[in-house]
Motif scaffolding. Structure first.
Motif, PDB file in Angstrom:
ATOM      1  N   PHE A 280       0.139 -18.273  10.285  1.00  7.52           N
ATOM      2  CA  PHE A 280      -0.434 -17.093  10.595  1.00  7.52           C
ATOM      3  C   PHE A 280      -0.635 -16.296   9.377  1.00  7.52           C
ATOM      4  CE2 PHE A 280       0.987 -18.465  14.745  1.00  7.52           C
ATOM      5  CZ  PHE A 280      -0.184 -18.312  15.662  1.00  7.52           C
ATOM      6  N   GLU A 281      -1.391 -15.266   9.045  1.00  6.50           N
ATOM      7  CA  GLU A 281      -1.647 -14.584   8.184  1.00  6.50           C
ATOM      8  C   GLU A 281      -1.628 -13.149   8.397  1.00  6.50           C
ATOM      9  OE1 GLU A 281      -4.663 -14.350   4.108  1.00  6.50           O
ATOM     10  OE2 GLU A 281      -5.270 -15.064   6.102  1.00  6.50           O
ATOM     11  N   THR A 282      -0.810 -12.190   7.833  1.00  7.04           N
ATOM     12  CA  THR A 282      -0.815 -10.922   8.158  1.00  7.04           C
ATOM     13  C   THR A 282      -2.076 -10.251   7.506  1.00  7.04           C
ATOM     14  OG1 THR A 282       1.521 -10.705   8.327  1.00  7.04           O
ATOM     15  CG2 THR A 282       0.405  -8.830   7.845  1.00  7.04           C
ATOM     16  N   ILE A 283      -2.892  -9.707   8.079  1.00  7.51           N
ATOM     17  CA  ILE A 283      -4.133  -9.151   7.554  1.00  7.51           C
ATOM     18  C   ILE A 283      -3.748  -7.444   7.770  1.00  7.51           C
ATOM     19  CG2 ILE A 283      -6.801  -8.811   7.926  1.00  7.51           C
ATOM     20  CD1 ILE A 283      -6.449 -11.783   8.643  1.00  7.51           C
ATOM     21  N   ARG A 284      -4.343  -6.697   6.854  1.00  5.46           N
ATOM     22  CA  ARG A 284      -4.062  -5.271   7.061  1.00  5.46           C
ATOM     23  C   ARG A 284      -5.475  -4.618   6.883  1.00  5.46           C
ATOM     24  NH1 ARG A 284      -0.292  -7.962   3.992  1.00  5.46           N
ATOM     25  NH2 ARG A 284       1.826  -7.185   4.580  1.00  5.46           N
ATOM     26  N   TYR A 285      -5.714  -3.721   7.748  1.00  6.84           N
ATOM     27  CA  TYR A 285      -6.991  -3.163   8.184  1.00  6.84           C
ATOM     28  C   TYR A 285      -7.083  -1.717   7.527  1.00  6.84           C
ATOM     29  CZ  TYR A 285     -10.961  -1.877  11.302  1.00  6.84           C
ATOM     30  OH  TYR A 285     -12.122  -1.457  11.821  1.00  6.84           O
TER      31      TYR A 285
ATOM     32  N   ASP B  36     -13.756  -8.421   2.379  1.00  9.75           N
ATOM     33  CA  ASP B  36     -12.476  -9.355   2.767  1.00  9.75           C
ATOM     34  C   ASP B  36     -12.367 -10.251   2.004  1.00  9.75           C
ATOM     35  OD1 ASP B  36     -14.648 -10.922   3.599  1.00  9.75           O
ATOM     36  OD2 ASP B  36     -14.064 -11.264   5.450  1.00  9.75           O
ATOM     37  N   ARG B  37     -12.835 -10.272   0.729  1.00  9.45           N
ATOM     38  CA  ARG B  37     -12.040 -11.401  -0.265  1.00  9.45           C
ATOM     39  C   ARG B  37     -10.652 -11.382  -0.254  1.00  9.45           C
ATOM     40  NH1 ARG B  37     -13.997  -9.086  -4.944  1.00  9.45           N
ATOM     41  NH2 ARG B  37     -11.828  -8.743  -5.647  1.00  9.45           N
ATOM     42  N   THR B  38     -10.092 -12.740  -0.193  1.00 12.58           N
ATOM     43  CA  THR B  38      -8.813 -13.086   0.035  1.00 12.58           C
ATOM     44  C   THR B  38      -7.712 -12.417  -1.162  1.00 12.58           C
ATOM     45  OG1 THR B  38      -8.739 -15.364  -0.890  1.00 12.58           O
ATOM     46  CG2 THR B  38      -9.021 -14.796   1.523  1.00 12.58           C
ATOM     47  N   ASP B  39      -8.439 -12.269  -2.336  1.00 10.36           N
ATOM     48  CA  ASP B  39      -7.639 -11.817  -3.323  1.00 10.36           C
ATOM     49  C   ASP B  39      -7.902 -10.279  -3.848  1.00 10.36           C
ATOM     50  OD1 ASP B  39     -10.243 -12.217  -4.395  1.00 10.36           O
ATOM     51  OD2 ASP B  39      -9.788 -12.993  -6.095  1.00 10.36           O
TER      52      ASP B  39
ATOM     53  N   GLY C 259      -1.397  -8.645  -0.595  1.00 12.19           N
ATOM     54  CA  GLY C 259      -1.641  -9.666   0.416  1.00 12.19           C
ATOM     55  C   GLY C 259      -3.120  -9.255   0.966  1.00 12.19           C
ATOM     56  N   ARG C 260      -3.369  -9.816   2.189  1.00 13.98           N
ATOM     57  CA  ARG C 260      -4.629  -9.718   2.767  1.00 13.98           C
ATOM     58  C   ARG C 260      -4.988  -8.524   3.169  1.00 13.98           C
ATOM     59  NH1 ARG C 260      -8.067 -13.863   5.073  1.00 13.98           N
ATOM     60  NH2 ARG C 260     -10.254 -13.013   5.007  1.00 13.98           N
ATOM     61  N   TYR C 261      -5.999  -7.844   2.677  1.00 14.69           N
ATOM     62  CA  TYR C 261      -6.231  -6.532   2.954  1.00 14.69           C
ATOM     63  C   TYR C 261      -7.973  -6.689   3.366  1.00 14.69           C
ATOM     64  CZ  TYR C 261      -2.370  -3.859   2.128  1.00 14.69           C
ATOM     65  OH  TYR C 261      -0.850  -3.605   2.075  1.00 14.69           O
ATOM     66  N   VAL C 262      -8.359  -6.175   4.553  1.00 19.24           N
ATOM     67  CA  VAL C 262      -9.893  -6.190   4.977  1.00 19.24           C
ATOM     68  C   VAL C 262     -10.193  -4.693   5.187  1.00 19.24           C
ATOM     69  CG1 VAL C 262     -11.442  -6.699   6.832  1.00 19.24           C
ATOM     70  CG2 VAL C 262      -9.707  -8.304   6.180  1.00 19.24           C
ATOM     71  N   SER C 263     -10.977  -4.164   4.193  1.00 13.51           N
ATOM     72  CA  SER C 263     -11.762  -2.887   4.179  1.00 13.51           C
ATOM     73  C   SER C 263     -13.001  -2.631   4.868  1.00 13.51           C
ATOM     74  CB  SER C 263     -11.383  -2.144   2.983  1.00 13.51           C
ATOM     75  OG  SER C 263     -11.659  -0.883   2.854  1.00 13.51           O
ATOM     76  N   VAL C 264     -13.158  -1.742   5.657  1.00 10.52           N
ATOM     77  CA  VAL C 264     -14.454  -1.203   6.082  1.00 10.52           C
ATOM     78  C   VAL C 264     -14.762  -0.005   5.341  1.00 10.52           C
ATOM     79  CG1 VAL C 264     -15.986  -0.417   7.843  1.00 10.52           C
ATOM     80  CG2 VAL C 264     -14.249  -1.992   8.224  1.00 10.52           C
ATOM     81  N   ALA C 265     -15.966  -0.109   4.383  1.00 13.16           N
ATOM     82  CA  ALA C 265     -16.267   0.690   3.461  1.00 13.16           C
ATOM     83  C   ALA C 265     -17.293   1.758   3.929  1.00 13.16           C
ATOM     84  CB  ALA C 265     -16.746   0.141   2.091  1.00 13.16           C
ATOM     85  N   TYR C 266     -17.276   2.903   3.851  1.00 13.40           N
ATOM     86  CA  TYR C 266     -18.444   3.838   4.350  1.00 13.40           C
ATOM     87  C   TYR C 266     -18.944   4.688   3.445  1.00 13.40           C
ATOM     88  CZ  TYR C 266     -16.631   2.832   8.973  1.00 13.40           C
ATOM     89  OH  TYR C 266     -16.371   2.181  10.068  1.00 13.40           O
ATOM     90  N   ALA C 267     -19.967   5.400   3.268  1.00 17.04           N
ATOM     91  CA  ALA C 267     -20.517   6.244   2.090  1.00 17.04           C
ATOM     92  C   ALA C 267     -21.042   7.641   3.075  1.00 17.04           C
ATOM     93  CB  ALA C 267     -21.579   5.735   1.488  1.00 17.04           C
ATOM     94  N   VAL C 268     -20.957   8.798   2.150  1.00 18.70           N
ATOM     95  CA  VAL C 268     -21.245  10.332   2.626  1.00 18.70           C
ATOM     96  C   VAL C 268     -21.801  10.891   1.570  1.00 18.70           C
ATOM     97  CG1 VAL C 268     -19.090  11.205   2.585  1.00 18.70           C
ATOM     98  CG2 VAL C 268     -20.676  12.095   4.179  1.00 18.70           C
ATOM     99  N   THR C 269     -22.886  11.688   1.837  1.00 20.42           N
ATOM    100  CA  THR C 269     -23.403  12.484   0.904  1.00 20.42           C
ATOM    101  C   THR C 269     -22.909  13.882   1.225  1.00 20.42           C
ATOM    102  OG1 THR C 269     -25.316  10.981   0.641  1.00 20.42           O
ATOM    103  CG2 THR C 269     -25.449  13.384  -0.304  1.00 20.42           C
TER     104      THR C 269
ATOM    105  N   ALA D 109     -10.117   0.484  -9.446  1.00 21.82           N
ATOM    106  CA  ALA D 109      -9.015  -0.345  -9.047  1.00 21.82           C
ATOM    107  C   ALA D 109      -9.622  -1.464  -7.747  1.00 21.82           C
ATOM    108  CB  ALA D 109      -7.919   0.285  -8.269  1.00 21.82           C
ATOM    109  N   PHE D 110      -8.831  -2.388  -7.387  1.00 19.41           N
ATOM    110  CA  PHE D 110      -9.519  -3.369  -6.568  1.00 19.41           C
ATOM    111  C   PHE D 110     -10.651  -3.867  -6.703  1.00 19.41           C
ATOM    112  CE2 PHE D 110      -6.116  -0.460  -4.606  1.00 19.41           C
ATOM    113  CZ  PHE D 110      -5.317  -1.094  -4.377  1.00 19.41           C
ATOM    114  N   ASP D 111     -11.741  -3.775  -5.825  1.00 14.20           N
ATOM    115  CA  ASP D 111     -13.079  -4.187  -5.708  1.00 14.20           C
ATOM    116  C   ASP D 111     -13.933  -2.805  -5.651  1.00 14.20           C
ATOM    117  OD1 ASP D 111     -12.435  -3.672  -3.108  1.00 14.20           O
ATOM    118  OD2 ASP D 111     -13.104  -5.626  -2.389  1.00 14.20           O
TER     119      ASP D 111
END
Length: 140
Positions: A5-10, A77-80, A85-95, A123-125
């Motif tokens: 099992f892998e811990t995935i952070r949201y 959700d790239r693993t690196d 550790g494993r972080y999955v991010s949902v990205a949004y934009a706003v003007t 930082a990050f991606d």
């Protein structure tokens, strides 16, 4: 057969566009302490990524937006993508309006507006996320 099992952070991140600029924060904590990044953070229990994005934006920059104003940029959700550790991010934009003012708060030690077309090293991606938002016609 053993299961692994892998811990995935949201998490949720926000690309805030003001004219030809994008809002970034200076990270106050590791990893990437002192580097520029998009406002964002963990999705709390019982919270949607959309609500988390609006909340984190307010906490880190003082910019208050309605979550309904956010446009989905993508899921990252790239693993690196994060050294913790494993972080999955949902990205949004706003003007936001040209007169929008931001101030550092919570995890941010500083905020600044940088050129949207060339935000510099983030930082990050987050550079990839800014580029994706910049290319979306609905956002601009």
């Amino acid at each position: 057969m053993s299961e692994t099992f892998e811990t995935i952070r949201y998490t949720a991140d926000v690309v805030v566009i003001r004219g030809e600029e994008v809002l970034v924060i200076e990270r106050g904590w590791p990893p990437h302490q002192g580097k520029l990044a998009l406002p964002g953070g963990h999705v709390d229990p019982g919270e949607t990524s959309l609500a988390a994005a609006a909340r984190e934006l307010l906490e880190e920059t003082g910019v208050c937006i309605n979550a309904d104003a956010l446009t989905l940029v993508g899921v990252y959700d790239r693993t690196d993508r994060d050294p913790r550790g494993r972080y999955v991010s949902v990205a949004y934009a706003v003007t936001v309006p040209e007169d929008t003012v931001a101030r550092a708060g919570d995890d941010a030690t500083a905020v600044r507006w940088v050129p949207l077309a060339q935000p510099g090293e983030l930082a990050f991606d987050h550079g990839e996320i800014v580029h994706a938002a910049w290319c979306q016609p609905l956002v601009r």
